[in-house]
Design a protein around this motif. Structure first.
Motif, PDB file in Angstrom:
ATOM      1  N   ALA B 219      48.581  -4.672 -22.737  1.00 36.03           N
ATOM      2  CA  ALA B 219      47.591  -4.414 -23.790  1.00 36.03           C
ATOM      3  C   ALA B 219      48.165  -4.801 -25.155  1.00 36.03           C
ATOM      4  O   ALA B 219      47.499  -5.442 -25.969  1.00 36.03           O
ATOM      5  N   ASN B 223      46.411  -7.598 -27.623  1.00 35.05           N
ATOM      6  CA  ASN B 223      46.007  -7.308 -28.993  1.00 35.05           C
ATOM      7  C   ASN B 223      46.726  -6.052 -29.476  1.00 35.05           C
ATOM      8  O   ASN B 223      46.410  -4.931 -29.076  1.00 35.05           O
ATOM      9  N   ASN B 225      46.799  -4.547 -32.346  1.00 32.98           N
ATOM     10  CA  ASN B 225      46.038  -3.576 -33.131  1.00 32.98           C
ATOM     11  C   ASN B 225      45.131  -2.730 -32.246  1.00 32.98           C
ATOM     12  O   ASN B 225      45.035  -1.516 -32.417  1.00 32.98           O
ATOM     13  N   ALA B 226      44.496  -3.403 -31.287  1.00 30.88           N
ATOM     14  CA  ALA B 226      43.617  -2.663 -30.374  1.00 30.88           C
ATOM     15  C   ALA B 226      44.426  -1.650 -29.581  1.00 30.88           C
ATOM     16  O   ALA B 226      43.991  -0.515 -29.370  1.00 30.88           O
ATOM     17  N   TYR B 229      45.191   1.230 -31.715  1.00 33.29           N
ATOM     18  CA  TYR B 229      43.975   2.006 -31.930  1.00 33.29           C
ATOM     19  C   TYR B 229      43.680   2.882 -30.723  1.00 33.29           C
ATOM     20  O   TYR B 229      43.189   3.995 -30.835  1.00 33.29           O
ATOM     21  N   ALA B 230      44.030   2.349 -29.539  1.00 37.10           N
ATOM     22  CA  ALA B 230      43.798   3.103 -28.312  1.00 37.10           C
ATOM     23  C   ALA B 230      44.860   4.174 -28.103  1.00 37.10           C
ATOM     24  O   ALA B 230      44.865   4.863 -27.088  1.00 37.10           O
TER      25      ALA B 230
END
Lengths: 337, 356
Positions: B219, B223, B225-226, B229-230
Motif C-alpha cells: 500500500a 500511494n 499518502n493514501a 491516511y488509512a
C-alpha cells in the motif's frame, strides 16, 4: 553428445527466430597438436599491463612454433572472479595441454581444477600453488623496485619521493619493500610517502593520491597499482605543464608513452610476464616442464629489470650497474616486505 | 487486470528476443557468425552437465539480489545498496563459518542468519535516514556500498585475517557445498544454496501477498499518502522494507561465501552481484517467479557467454545483449503501444469479418 548438440542448436535457432540451418557443432574440437591457453583475470586482455604482457608471451610462443591463434594457443577472458573456475575447467575439458591462470587470485581455482584434471598441466603467475601438475611462476619484484628506489633517491631534487600501491598484498609489498630499500641505500634519511589506493582500476584515486604527494613536496612517485597508476601519470603531466619538475617511475612495462607528451616518465621497472609465459609454454611443449616446480624470475633470470632511460644521469646509471651486479651475485639481498 | 498480467509476461519475453536479435546484428557487424555464436552460447548453457551446474550456481546469488531489489521496489523504494549488503553478508557468513565449531544443524543456519542480519543492519541505515530525515535512499544506499567495500576489506585484513589474498575456508559444518550436486554436474560448484534461493522466492511471495505487513508495504508502494491516511505507519514500513530487502541481499552474500567460494577475498572493486540484481528485478517485473526466471536467464547468459570466446566472440557481446534486454524492458510502454496498434487493427478486422 552429437545428438545433444543438434537439439541445442535447434533450440538456439528457434529461440532467436533466425532461419533454420543446423549448427556446425565444432566445439569439442579434439586437438592432436600441443595446445596452450591462458585465462585472463578481470583486468582484460588489453589492460596495457599484466594480462596483455602474458598474451604477448603466448603470441611469441605461437610465432616460435609457427602456430595460428586459436589453433595451438588461445585465451579466455573473465568478467569477474566467479568466472575463473568455469574458464579454467572449460579449457581443460577442451583438451588443452597447458593452461595458464594470469594473476595471484587464481590460486584456489587452479588448485581445484588441477585436482580434477590430472592429465592437464597448469601454470599460475604471481602465486604458488602446490600440485604435481601445477607450475608456479613468481617474480622478484623487489629486485626491480630496488633499482627504481636507487634511481628515485639519486634523481630527486627534494629528497622526498612517493610510492602508490594498488592494495596491501604480497606482490605489491615486494614492490614497496624493494623501492624503500633501494632509496634508503642511497640516502638513509630520504622521506618516502607510502599510500595504498585499495583499487587497481581507479585512475581518479591514483590522481588524488599523487596530487597529495606532489603537493607535500615529493617530486618522484613510483606507482605499483595497475590502472590506478595511470592517474599518477595524469597528475604529473598536469603539474609539468604548469612548470613543476615532477616525474613518475613506470611499472610492469616500459611506460614511456604513458608520460608523453610532457615526458614525465623517468624510467620503468619491467616485469617480464611475457618471457615467463613463453618459456613455460616452450618447456611444456618440449616435455621439459618439471612436475610442480616453482620458478622465480629475478634480476639474474632477466625476469625483472629497469629501463636505462636517457633521463637518468650518467652517475645514477653507473650506480645502477653496480647495484645490479651486487644483487645478481647475491652480495645484496633485497627485502621482500 | 487480466490484460495487465498478459503484458507483464509478454514484454519481458519480447525484450529477451529483441535483445538477442540486436546481439545477432552486432555479431554480424563485428564479422562473426551469429548462428554459430548462439549455438555456442546455448551449448555453453545446456550442452554439458558442468555448464548447467555452473549456471544454477551463478543463479542463486542473483535470485537473492533480485528479490532484495524487488522487495524494496514493492514499497516504492529503490535499494541500490544491495551490492554493499551482499558484501557485509558475505563477510559475516564467512566469519561465522570460520570462527565457530558447531554441529551442522546449528552452524549453517547460524551463518545464514548472521549474513541476513548483517545485510539487514546495513540496509537499515538508508531506511532510517529516509524515514526520519527524508534523505533520498538512492544516494545513501550508493554511498553505503563504498563504505561496505572498504570496511569489509579492513575487517578481513585486521580481524578475520588474510593469507594469500583470501580468508581461510569456512568449516564443513557451515558449508553449502554438496558433493552430490557436484558429482552429478561433473564437478561444477553447484551447491545447496539454489534450493534456499527458491524457498526465499516463496517467502517473498508469502510476506507480500499473504500477511498484513505485506499488504501495508505494498500500500505504501502504491500511494504513500493514501496509506498514511488509512492509518498505516509509513515510516515504520519504509524501514521494515529496507531491512527485509537487506536480509535477502545479505543471503546473496552467503551464497558466495558459504557456497561458490567457501571464503572471501579482498575486493579491489565491487562484485557486481548487487547491480545485476537491479536488472534481474526489472526484467522479473518485481515478481518472485519473474525474478527466479530472470536470474536463471542472466546466469545462463553469463556462463554461456564465457564459452562464446572459444569461437572468438568477445564476452562483452553478452553485456550488450543484457543491456539491450534491459533497455527494451524499461521501454515496455513503447512496445505495448506498438502491439496494441497492431492487435486493435486485427481485432477490428475480425469484428468486421464476423459481421459479414
Amino acid at each position: 553428445m552429437k545428438k545433444k548438440q543438434v537439439i541445442v542448436s535447434m533450440m538456439s535457432v528457434a529461440t532467436v527466430g533466425l532461419a533454420a540451418c543446423g549448427g556446425s557443432g565444432e566445439k569439442a574440437d579434439q586437438k592432436d597438436q600441443f595446445s596452450v591457453a591462458m585465462v585472463a583475470d578481470k583486468g582484460g586482455i588489453d589492460d596495457k599491463s599484466f594480462n596483455q604482457s602474458a598474451w604477448e608471451g603466448l603470441q611469441a610462443y605461437g610465432k616460435d612454433n609457427k602456430l595460428q591463434k586459436n589453433e595451438g594457443f588461445s585465451y579466455l577472458q573473465s568478467k569477474s572472479q566467479q568466472d575463473y573456475q568455469p574458464n579454467l575447467s572449460r579449457l581443460a575439458r577442451g583438451g588443452e595441454d597447458l593452461v595458464f591462470g594470469i594473476g595471484n587470485t587464481f590460486n584456489e581455482d587452479i588448485k581445484t581444477v588441477a585436482d580434477q584434471f590430472k592429465d592437464t598441466q597448469f601454470a599460475i603467475i604471481d602465486n604458488v600453488v602446490e600440485g604435481k601438475n601445477v607450475t608456479s611462476i613468481t617474480f622478484k619484484e623487489n629486485e626491480g623496485a630496488y633499482l627504481a628506489g636507487i634511481v628515485a633517491a639519486m634523481e630527486t631534487k627534494k629528497d622526498h619521493i612517493g610510492f602508490v600501491g594498488g592494495m596491501k598484498m604480497d606482490v605489491i609489498e615486494r614492490f614497496r619493500a624493494g623501492f624503500e630499500a633501494g632509496a634508503k641505500s642511497v640516502n638513509p634519511k630520504i622521506k618516502i610517502d607510502i599510500q595504498y589506493a585499495e583499487d587497481f582500476a581507479a585512475p581518479e584515486k591514483g590522481q588524488a593520491i599523487a596530487a597529495g604527494m606532489y603537493g607535500k613536496g615529493a617530486d618522484i612517485i613510483f606507482p605499483a597499482a595497475g590502472g590506478t597508476g595511470n592517474g599518477v601519470f595524469t597528475e604529473a603531466k598536469n603539474r609539468k605543464k604548469n612548470g613543476e619538475n615532477v616525474s613518475v617511475i613506470g611499472v610492469d612495462r616500459d611506460q614511456k608513452e604513458e608520460g608523453m607528451p610532457e615526458d614525465v616518465t623517468l624510467t620503468s621497472v619491467i616485469k617480464r610476464v611475457d618471457r615467463a609465459v613463453e618459456d613455460t609454454a616452450n618447456a611444456a611443449k618440449d616435455g621439459k616442464l618439471e612436475d610442480g616446480k616453482t620458478i622465480r624470475y629475478g634480476l639474474k633470470e632477466d625476469g625483472v629489470d629497469i629501463v636505462p632511460s636517457e633521463k637518468i644521469s650518467k652517475k645514477t646509471l653507473t650506480a645502477l650497474e653496480k647495484a645490479k651486479s651486487d644483487v645478481v651475485s647475491g652480495k645484496i639481498e633485497v627485502p621482500e616486505q | 487486470m487480466k490484460l495487465e498480467r498478459f503484458y507483464g509476461i509478454l514484454i519481458p519475453i519480447l525484450s529477451i528476443i529483441l535483445g538477442m536479435v540486436v546481439g545477432a546484428i552486432v555479431m554480424v557487424i563485428g564479422g562473426y557468425d551469429p548462428i554459430a555464436g548462439f549455438d555456442q552460447l546455448f551449448y555453453g548453457i545446456f550442452g554439458e552437465p558442468y555448464s548447467i551446474g555452473e549456471t544454477l550456481r551463478a543463479a542463486a546469488p542473483l535470485i537473492f539480489a533480485g528479490l532484495a531489489v524487488a522487495f524494496a521496489f514493492r514499497t516504492g523504494l529503490f535499494n541500490i545498496g544491495v551490492e554493499g549488503q551482499v558484501l557485509v553478508g558475505w563477510m559475516v557468513a564467512v566469519w561465522i563459518g570460520i570462527e565457530f565449531d558447531l554441529p551442522m544443524a546449528i552452524h549453517l543456519p547460524l551463518a545464514l542468519i548472521g549474513a541476513g542480519l548483517a545485510g539487514a543492519l546495513w540496509a537499515s541505515i538508508p531506511g532510517i535516514l529516509k524515514a526520519k530525515f527524508h534523505v533520498h535512499e538512492v544516494i545513501t544506499s550508493i554511498m553505503m556500498n563504498y563504505i561496505a567495500l572498504y570496511v569489509t576489506n579492513d575487517i578481513l585484513r585486521h580481524v578475520i585475517g588474510i593469507t594469500n589474498e583470501r580468508t581461510e575456508s569456512v568449516k564443513e559444518s557451515a558449508s553449502l557445498a554438496s558433493p552430490f550436486l557436484q558429482e552429478i554436474t561433473d564437478f561444477s560448484r553447484l551447491h545447496n544454496g539454489i534450493f534456499i534461493a527458491v524457498i526465499a522466492a516463496l517467502v517473498f511471495w508469502f510476506i507480500l501477498w499473504k500477511t498484513t505487513l505485506g499488504y501495508e508495504l505494498r500500500a505504501v508502494g502504491f500511494n504513500k499518502n493514501a496509506a498514511e491516511y488509512a492509518g498505516m505507519g509509513v515510516n515504520r514500513n519504509i524501514i521494515l522494507s529496507f531491512v527485509i530487502s537487506g536480509v535477502f541481499a545479505g543471503l546473496a552474500g552467503a551464497m558466495e561465501g558459504l557456497g561458490t567460494f567457501q571464503n572471501m577475498t579482498l575486493n579491489a572493486s565491487f562484485t557486481g552481484v548487487g547491480f545485476d540484481g537491479i536488472a534481474v528485478a526489472l526484467l522479473g517485473a518485481n515478481n518472485p517467479i519473474g525474478v527466479v526466471l530472470a536470474a536463471l536467464l542472466f546466469a545462463g547468459l553469463n556462463i554461456g557467454g564465457l564459452s562464446m570466446q572459444q569461437i572468438g566472440i568477445p564476452p562483452e557481446l553478452i553485456k550488450i545483449i543484457i543491456a539491450f534486454i534491459i533497455i527494451f524492458v524499461a521501454s515496455g510502454y513503447a512496445i505495448r503501444l506498438v502491439i496494441e496498434k497492431f492487435t486493435v487493427k486485427k481485432e477490428s478486422k475480425k469484428a468486421k469479418g464476423a459481421g459479414q
